[in-house]
Design an enzyme around this catalytic site. Sequence first.
Site, mmCIF file in Angstrom:
data_model
loop_
_atom_site.group_PDB
_atom_site.id
_atom_site.type_symbol
_atom_site.label_atom_id
_atom_site.label_comp_id
_atom_site.label_asym_id
_atom_site.label_seq_id
_atom_site.Cartn_x
_atom_site.Cartn_y
_atom_site.Cartn_z
ATOM 1 N N GLY A 258 8.529 -6.726 3.653
ATOM 2 C CA GLY A 258 9.214 -5.741 2.823
ATOM 3 C C GLY A 258 10.305 -6.251 1.928
ATOM 4 N N GLU A 300 7.352 -10.782 8.499
ATOM 5 C CA GLU A 300 6.055 -10.931 7.820
ATOM 6 C C GLU A 300 6.176 -10.767 6.312
ATOM 7 O OE1 GLU A 300 3.453 -8.891 11.424
ATOM 8 O OE2 GLU A 300 4.157 -7.663 9.768
ATOM 9 N N PRO A 301 6.901 -11.638 5.643
ATOM 10 C CA PRO A 301 7.039 -11.484 4.192
ATOM 11 C C PRO A 301 5.749 -11.845 3.447
ATOM 12 C CG PRO A 301 8.057 -13.529 4.898
ATOM 13 C CD PRO A 301 7.593 -12.831 6.158
ATOM 14 N N ARG A 303 5.194 -10.382 -0.386
ATOM 15 C CA ARG A 303 5.628 -10.360 -1.785
ATOM 16 C C ARG A 303 6.702 -11.413 -2.087
ATOM 17 N NH1 ARG A 303 5.423 -5.478 -4.618
ATOM 18 N NH2 ARG A 303 5.525 -4.444 -2.607
ATOM 19 N N ARG A 353 -0.910 -2.519 -10.496
ATOM 20 C CA ARG A 353 0.341 -2.003 -9.929
ATOM 21 C C ARG A 353 1.082 -1.055 -10.874
ATOM 22 N NH1 ARG A 353 4.205 -4.450 -8.533
ATOM 23 N NH2 ARG A 353 4.620 -3.284 -6.621
ATOM 24 N N TYR A 357 1.484 2.416 -9.148
ATOM 25 C CA TYR A 357 2.818 2.694 -8.595
ATOM 26 C C TYR A 357 3.873 2.934 -9.668
ATOM 27 C CZ TYR A 357 0.652 -0.069 -4.804
ATOM 28 O OH TYR A 357 -0.183 -0.585 -3.856
ATOM 29 N N CYS A 384 -11.417 1.006 -20.203
ATOM 30 C CA CYS A 384 -11.675 2.333 -20.750
ATOM 31 C C CYS A 384 -10.949 3.376 -19.923
ATOM 32 C CB CYS A 384 -13.177 2.593 -20.780
ATOM 33 S SG CYS A 384 -13.936 1.618 -22.058
ATOM 34 N N GLU A 385 -9.644 3.349 -20.016
ATOM 35 C CA GLU A 385 -8.835 4.276 -19.260
ATOM 36 C C GLU A 385 -7.434 4.309 -19.872
ATOM 37 O OE1 GLU A 385 -9.838 4.390 -15.201
ATOM 38 O OE2 GLU A 385 -7.873 5.092 -14.578
ATOM 39 N N TYR A 414 -0.044 -9.025 -4.752
ATOM 40 C CA TYR A 414 -0.679 -7.706 -4.928
ATOM 41 C C TYR A 414 -1.267 -7.500 -6.321
ATOM 42 C CZ TYR A 414 1.792 -6.919 -0.550
ATOM 43 O OH TYR A 414 2.258 -7.038 0.740
#
Length: 456
Positions: A258, A300-301, A303, A353, A357, A384-385, A414
Amino acid sequence: PAHARREADGAVSVAGVPVTALAAEFGTPLLVIDEEDFRARCRGMREAFGADAAVHYASKAFLSMEIARWVRDEGLSLDVCSGGELAVALRAGFPAERIALHGNNKSVAELDFAVESGIGHVVVDSLSEIARLDAVAAERNTVQEVLIRLTPGVEAHTHEFISTAHEDQKFGFSLAATAGREASGAGSDSPAMQAVTAVFAADNLRLVGLHSHIGSQIFDVNGFEIAARRVLELLRDVVARFGAEKTAQLSTIDLGGGLGISYTAHDDPPPVTDLAAKLRHIVEAESAALGLATPHLAVEPGRAIAGPPGITLYEVGTIKDVAVDAASASDAAAAQGFRRYVSVDGGMSDNIRTALYGAEYTAVVASRDPQGAPVLSRIVGKHCETGDIVVRDTDTPGDLAEGDLLAVAATGAYCYSMSSRYNMQPRPAVVAVKDGAARLILRRETVDDLVSLEVL
Ligand code: LLP
């Protein structure tokens, strides 16, 4: 990345390799990983948390066989959350005993694969999984070490989709006595205490620790402190109920991942050393206050190790100025009178991302020293979005032109791991740079890859 520089000729280099040379040799979009930066972050984590702590790299952030080897060689452990991640790590030669398996819905096949491989521990997430894992271990005539995933009820201040420790969510066992309807007949025990009881009762499981993960991209140490305290309180209750002998091996407190990183100039994450010092202190002080032996700390890193060393290179294609009506748009583009849409040759297939997000990134011209007054722009992909946005609002230099290379920073975590072949876009290549040399670690997908699953 730590070793990115703008050279005298105006082009950006990473670890001494000009991005223009990388684009020429490997094409774009291209994910470039500063290998020494990645490795230094692994070492920095180990140093910050101390020799007594276990640092598991969260492989969901970005895993390939080469990455697994870097993590192995730097002495870290590995967190995997699927049979696929486990298989890739094992094929890379990652020692099984340094791997931990996560997941809220591990299949029997995944559990069996983990036990058969001899992995270090499984982080159990439900009562039914405890029974399944016990049966699998019995079948293989072995005892599997486990941690119990707890939900400490901490809401980390981060994006809603990526915060995981408030009670109403799919992961873990709640610490609250009134929560949970999974088991009956256990009095008023919390789901967490029920899980502890179930693991102690299982002949082929050994409880070695308690686990909590409160979310991702967190800047505020407070949430970790509260979680640690609550987990230690459970440990105290468990020791009181089951006695010192039975709980002697229950010695690890894993506080998950985190740690936030800087994506833009507004982000100001706390240094890893600060966070580590605070967590070590709180675990020591709280366990002493509760009359417990100091547990081993684990983290548990993902990122914080994989994110900053990565940059994505895109080639600029179509540039379009679209009129923005001041009456209908509330943002700065309205004041400018138009929005400049800068299209690049990748997008949501290699970095979802922003779309998913609302993540923020920065983009700079990396192939030359840009000139001209800044123009408020939106960097968009080729998909196409309409929501296919890489950087929602950023200034681009007035002389930006087709063929320029744009570099988007902090894309190591990620992005590739959440990539897709949407619109049949082949996945980009990934190249590691170190000491002035570039090495392809994942080749670009081809049309042959796109049709490789077809059964005609
Ligand atoms: N441990 C557990 C149990 C986790 O669930 C996670 C992340 C980590 C460790 C690593 O967290 P980190 O240090 O990377 O923050 N796709 C989202 C992030 C999802 C994180 C899920 N779990 C994103 O792109 O922001």
